[in-house]
Write an enzyme that holds these catalytic residues in place. Structure first.
Site, PDB file in Angstrom:
ATOM      1  N   PRO A  10       0.893  -1.166   0.090  1.00 28.85           N
ATOM      2  CA  PRO A  10       0.073   0.057   0.006  1.00 28.85           C
ATOM      3  C   PRO A  10       0.758   1.337   0.001  1.00 28.85           C
ATOM      4  CG  PRO A  10      -0.229  -0.942   2.162  1.00 28.85           C
ATOM      5  CD  PRO A  10       0.578  -2.007   1.210  1.00 28.85           C
ATOM      6  N   ASN A  11       0.257   2.081  -0.491  1.00 28.05           N
ATOM      7  CA  ASN A  11       0.786   3.620  -0.734  1.00 28.05           C
ATOM      8  C   ASN A  11       2.163   3.674  -1.651  1.00 28.05           C
ATOM      9  OD1 ASN A  11      -1.225   4.858   0.925  1.00 28.05           O
ATOM     10  ND2 ASN A  11      -0.160   3.707   2.744  1.00 28.05           N
ATOM     11  N   ARG A  18       5.314  10.869  -2.522  1.00 25.98           N
ATOM     12  CA  ARG A  18       4.798  10.827  -1.117  1.00 25.98           C
ATOM     13  C   ARG A  18       6.260  10.836  -0.231  1.00 25.98           C
ATOM     14  NH1 ARG A  18       4.875   4.587   1.016  1.00 25.98           N
ATOM     15  NH2 ARG A  18       4.218   4.980   3.299  1.00 25.98           N
ATOM     16  N   TYR A  23      11.410   8.626   0.980  1.00 31.48           N
ATOM     17  CA  TYR A  23      11.425   7.555   0.004  1.00 31.48           C
ATOM     18  C   TYR A  23      12.242   7.983  -1.312  1.00 31.48           C
ATOM     19  CZ  TYR A  23       8.144   5.762   3.225  1.00 31.48           C
ATOM     20  OH  TYR A  23       7.579   5.331   4.609  1.00 31.48           O
ATOM     21  N   ASN A  74       7.705  -5.662  -1.051  1.00 35.74           N
ATOM     22  CA  ASN A  74       7.830  -4.633  -0.361  1.00 35.74           C
ATOM     23  C   ASN A  74       6.402  -4.390   0.235  1.00 35.74           C
ATOM     24  OD1 ASN A  74       7.689  -2.351   1.400  1.00 35.74           O
ATOM     25  ND2 ASN A  74       8.757  -0.877  -0.362  1.00 35.74           N
ATOM     26  N   ALA A  77       3.424  -0.799   4.795  1.00 37.59           N
ATOM     27  CA  ALA A  77       3.066  -0.763   6.220  1.00 37.59           C
ATOM     28  C   ALA A  77       2.530  -2.018   6.576  1.00 37.59           C
ATOM     29  CB  ALA A  77       1.899   0.190   6.363  1.00 37.59           C
ATOM     30  N   HIS A  80       4.474  -4.564   9.105  1.00 36.79           N
ATOM     31  CA  HIS A  80       4.560  -4.355  10.754  1.00 36.79           C
ATOM     32  C   HIS A  80       3.103  -4.869  11.043  1.00 36.79           C
ATOM     33  CE1 HIS A  80       7.780  -1.869   8.956  1.00 36.79           C
ATOM     34  NE2 HIS A  80       6.906  -0.988   8.562  1.00 36.79           N
ATOM     35  N   ASP A  87       1.554 -15.374   6.716  1.00 36.87           N
ATOM     36  CA  ASP A  87       1.180 -16.719   6.640  1.00 36.87           C
ATOM     37  C   ASP A  87       1.177 -17.313   5.151  1.00 36.87           C
ATOM     38  OD1 ASP A  87       1.027 -17.174   9.474  1.00 36.87           O
ATOM     39  OD2 ASP A  87      -1.323 -16.978   9.098  1.00 36.87           O
ATOM     40  N   GLU A  98      12.386  -9.734   1.122  1.00 37.06           N
ATOM     41  CA  GLU A  98      11.876  -8.510   1.636  1.00 37.06           C
ATOM     42  C   GLU A  98      12.604  -7.477   1.276  1.00 37.06           C
ATOM     43  OE1 GLU A  98      11.626  -8.752   5.921  1.00 37.06           O
ATOM     44  OE2 GLU A  98      10.472  -6.646   6.103  1.00 37.06           O
ATOM     45  N   HIS A 100      12.964  -2.873   1.398  1.00 34.11           N
ATOM     46  CA  HIS A 100      12.290  -1.600   1.959  1.00 34.11           C
ATOM     47  C   HIS A 100      13.280  -0.467   1.286  1.00 34.11           C
ATOM     48  CE1 HIS A 100       9.416  -3.332   4.654  1.00 34.11           C
ATOM     49  NE2 HIS A 100      10.282  -4.295   4.874  1.00 34.11           N
ATOM     50  N   LEU A 101      12.463   0.459   0.735  1.00 37.76           N
ATOM     51  CA  LEU A 101      13.286   1.664   0.367  1.00 37.76           C
ATOM     52  C   LEU A 101      14.220   2.186   1.443  1.00 37.76           C
ATOM     53  CD1 LEU A 101      10.089   2.799  -1.303  1.00 37.76           C
ATOM     54  CD2 LEU A 101      12.182   2.727  -2.731  1.00 37.76           C
ATOM     55  N   SER A 102      13.320   2.721   2.564  1.00 39.97           N
ATOM     56  CA  SER A 102      14.066   3.259   3.705  1.00 39.97           C
ATOM     57  C   SER A 102      14.693   2.292   4.662  1.00 39.97           C
ATOM     58  CB  SER A 102      13.053   3.972   4.463  1.00 39.97           C
ATOM     59  OG  SER A 102      11.986   3.270   4.987  1.00 39.97           O
ATOM     60  N   ARG A 107      14.249   3.922  12.012  1.00 47.33           N
ATOM     61  CA  ARG A 107      13.101   4.755  11.688  1.00 47.33           C
ATOM     62  C   ARG A 107      12.191   4.512  13.236  1.00 47.33           C
ATOM     63  NH1 ARG A 107       9.861   4.596   6.366  1.00 47.33           N
ATOM     64  NH2 ARG A 107       8.877   6.693   7.490  1.00 47.33           N
ATOM     65  N   ARG A 111       8.081   0.644  13.173  1.00 48.58           N
ATOM     66  CA  ARG A 111       8.581  -0.104  11.965  1.00 48.58           C
ATOM     67  C   ARG A 111       9.895  -1.058  12.005  1.00 48.58           C
ATOM     68  NH1 ARG A 111       6.154   3.472   8.172  1.00 48.58           N
ATOM     69  NH2 ARG A 111       5.923   5.454   9.131  1.00 48.58           N
TER      70      ARG A 111
END
Ligand code: DQA
Length: 149
Positions: A10-11, A18, A23, A74, A77, A80, A87, A98, A100-102, A107, A111
């Protein structure tokens, strides 16, 4: 030819506009283009999926089980919060990376915990767009067991 599914949570469709300080200014489309270019050079067949909906992400993971050799995800949100995504990944025998950009570990506290890490082969975080490209490189290097049914 290795088959890799990239899943964006999402997002991430808003990348570019954003929180660019966190990001970066690269759009999702630009990331996907860079991934496709690297895939071509690396003899990888690449599919990309983005959704803002948890259930759709679960379904894309389930549907990948007969196609993908590796999943790059990725979960944004949902990293977390989502036991359903975790599952789904542990239900299918497709190695997962996995992304993540950040750097989520540098953080906010909320997170720093990932439901996805324990069911992943590894994690690439903190390199912006290059987190995905490094994950794609890793996807070409990890050993695969067995063929798809
Ligand atoms: C993110 C980090 C998450 O904590 C956040 O919710 C995101 C993006 C990243 O790529 O850095 O949406 O997954």
């Amino acid at each position: 030819m290795r088959k890799v599914l990239v899943i964006h949570g999402p997002n991430l469709n808003l990348l570019g506009e954003r929180e660019p300080n966190v990001y970066g200014s690269t759009t999702l489309e630009e990331i996907n283009q860079a991934l496709q270019e690297q895939a071509k050079k690396s003899d990888v067949e690449l599919k990309v999926f983005q959704s803002n909906h948890e259930g759709e992400l679960v379904e894309s993971i389930q549907n990948a089980r007969h196609w993908a050799d590796v999943i790059i995800i990725n979960p944004a949100a949902y990293t977390h919060t989502s036991i359903a995504i975790r599952d789904a990944l542990s239900a299918i025998a497709v190695p997962t990376i996995e992304v993540h950009l950040s750097n989520i570990h540098a953080r906010e506290n909320f997170r720093q915990a990932s439901h996805v890490s324990p069911v992943s082969v590894g994690q690439v975080v903190g390199f912006g767009k290059n987190s995905y490209l490094l994950a794609l490189q890793a996807a070409t290097l990890i050993p695969l067991s067995g063929s798809k049914k």
